[in-house]
Design an enzyme around this catalytic site. Structure first.
Site, PDB file in Angstrom:
ATOM      1  N   ASN A  98       0.799  -1.346   0.070  1.00  0.00           N
ATOM      2  CA  ASN A  98      -0.024   0.227  -0.126  1.00  0.00           C
ATOM      3  C   ASN A  98       0.672   1.294  -0.047  1.00  0.00           C
ATOM      4  O   ASN A  98       2.077   1.137  -0.245  1.00  0.00           O
ATOM      5  CB  ASN A  98      -0.951  -0.146   1.137  1.00  0.00           C
ATOM      6  CG  ASN A  98      -2.258  -0.904   0.923  1.00  0.00           C
ATOM      7  OD1 ASN A  98      -3.056  -0.543   0.192  1.00  0.00           O
ATOM      8  ND2 ASN A  98      -2.122  -2.063   1.309  1.00  0.00           N
ATOM      9  N   HIS A 129      24.284   0.055   8.188  1.00  0.00           N
ATOM     10  CA  HIS A 129      25.599   0.770   8.331  1.00  0.00           C
ATOM     11  C   HIS A 129      26.138   0.110   9.515  1.00  0.00           C
ATOM     12  O   HIS A 129      25.706   0.036  10.443  1.00  0.00           O
ATOM     13  CB  HIS A 129      25.566   2.343   8.228  1.00  0.00           C
ATOM     14  CG  HIS A 129      25.086   2.719   6.824  1.00  0.00           C
ATOM     15  ND1 HIS A 129      25.828   2.992   5.825  1.00  0.00           N
ATOM     16  CD2 HIS A 129      23.733   3.320   6.606  1.00  0.00           C
ATOM     17  CE1 HIS A 129      25.229   3.664   5.006  1.00  0.00           C
ATOM     18  NE2 HIS A 129      23.732   3.686   5.502  1.00  0.00           N
ATOM     19  N   THR A 180      12.799  -6.164  14.985  1.00  0.00           N
ATOM     20  CA  THR A 180      14.235  -6.378  14.851  1.00  0.00           C
ATOM     21  C   THR A 180      14.879  -7.922  15.261  1.00  0.00           C
ATOM     22  O   THR A 180      15.858  -8.372  15.114  1.00  0.00           O
ATOM     23  CB  THR A 180      14.907  -5.711  16.255  1.00  0.00           C
ATOM     24  OG1 THR A 180      14.317  -6.314  17.435  1.00  0.00           O
ATOM     25  CG2 THR A 180      14.596  -4.152  16.021  1.00  0.00           C
ATOM     26  N   LYS A 181      13.729  -8.769  15.423  1.00  0.00           N
ATOM     27  CA  LYS A 181      14.211 -10.393  15.655  1.00  0.00           C
ATOM     28  C   LYS A 181      13.023 -11.093  14.679  1.00  0.00           C
ATOM     29  O   LYS A 181      12.058 -10.751  14.302  1.00  0.00           O
ATOM     30  CB  LYS A 181      14.112 -10.572  17.018  1.00  0.00           C
ATOM     31  CG  LYS A 181      15.135  -9.906  17.776  1.00  0.00           C
ATOM     32  CD  LYS A 181      14.933 -10.238  19.478  1.00  0.00           C
ATOM     33  CE  LYS A 181      15.944  -9.722  20.357  1.00  0.00           C
ATOM     34  NZ  LYS A 181      15.844 -10.162  21.714  1.00  0.00           N
TER      35      LYS A 181
END
Length: 203
Positions: A98, A129, A180-181
């Site tokens: 979307n 980074h 994040t996991k």
């Protein structure tokens, strides 16, 4: 209202609500199908993109794919206005992205399974980074592990998914959460960072 004005407005409506394309009446498909064919053929000529059958891609979407950073789009996918996609990215069939989403495959890529739905303004970045204090961020080496999103996953609006994450089939990612996991199949997750709060099989 003149038919030309109506058609222009209808195209804008489809760009922002692309699921409507798949329920258009035959009279509207007479101009909608050639319009989409032109958009998709131009994209395929300019970029390293393979587009499946009966897809919708808003003209306001920005897709970039160099050789080696291909974008592969399955059948009956929809990509709405103001979406940014940079390969390598692979979409299964019936994937919906979307408006306002941003996807960058980094070096390793993003893979999204069939029938997955991604709400507006979701960010999915398959790179990161370095953060050493000895050099500015922009000079740091870039890493890319890749992101895999399974089939029949629902990703809520404004969620973020970081590099290296794998999301299992049938999972639900809550609105605004940062993943994040890895997320197990059928899990419902929410929060920042995202945590499991339920199981879809119990709903």
């Amino acid at each position: 209202m003149a038919s030309l004005d109506y058609q222009k407005q209808h195209k804008k409506r489809l760009s922002w609500m692309p699921w409507l394309y798949f329920s258009l009446k035959p009279k509207l498909l007479e101009w909608a199908i050639p319009w989409q064919q032109e958009i998709q053929q131009t994209l395929a000529q300019l970029e390293t993109i393979n587009i499946g059958e009966y897809c919708f891609i808003a003209p306001e979407a920005e897709l970039f794919a160099e050789p080696g950073r291909d974008i592969v789009i399955g059948n009956k996918c929809m990509i709405a206005a103001d979406v940014f996609m940079h390969g390598p990215i692979t979409l299964g069939n019936e994937v919906a992205i979307n408006h306002g989403c941003s996807l960058d495959g980094g070096r390793t890529g993003i893979t999204i399974g069939s029938q997955t739905r991604i709400a507006n303004n979701v960010t999915i970045y398959a790179f990161n980074h370095g953060m050493s204090p000895n050099a500015p961020i922009y000079e740091q080496p870039v890493t890319s592990k890749g992101i895999v999103i399974g089939q029949d996953v629902w990703i809520g609006a404004q969620a973020g998914i970081v590099d290296g994450v794998s999301i299992g089939d049938h999972a639900v990612i809550g609105m605004g959460c940062i993943v994040t996991k890895d997320v197990p199949a059928y899990s419902i997750v929410a929060g920042n960072p995202a945590k499991v709060i339920g199981d879809r099989r119990k709903k």
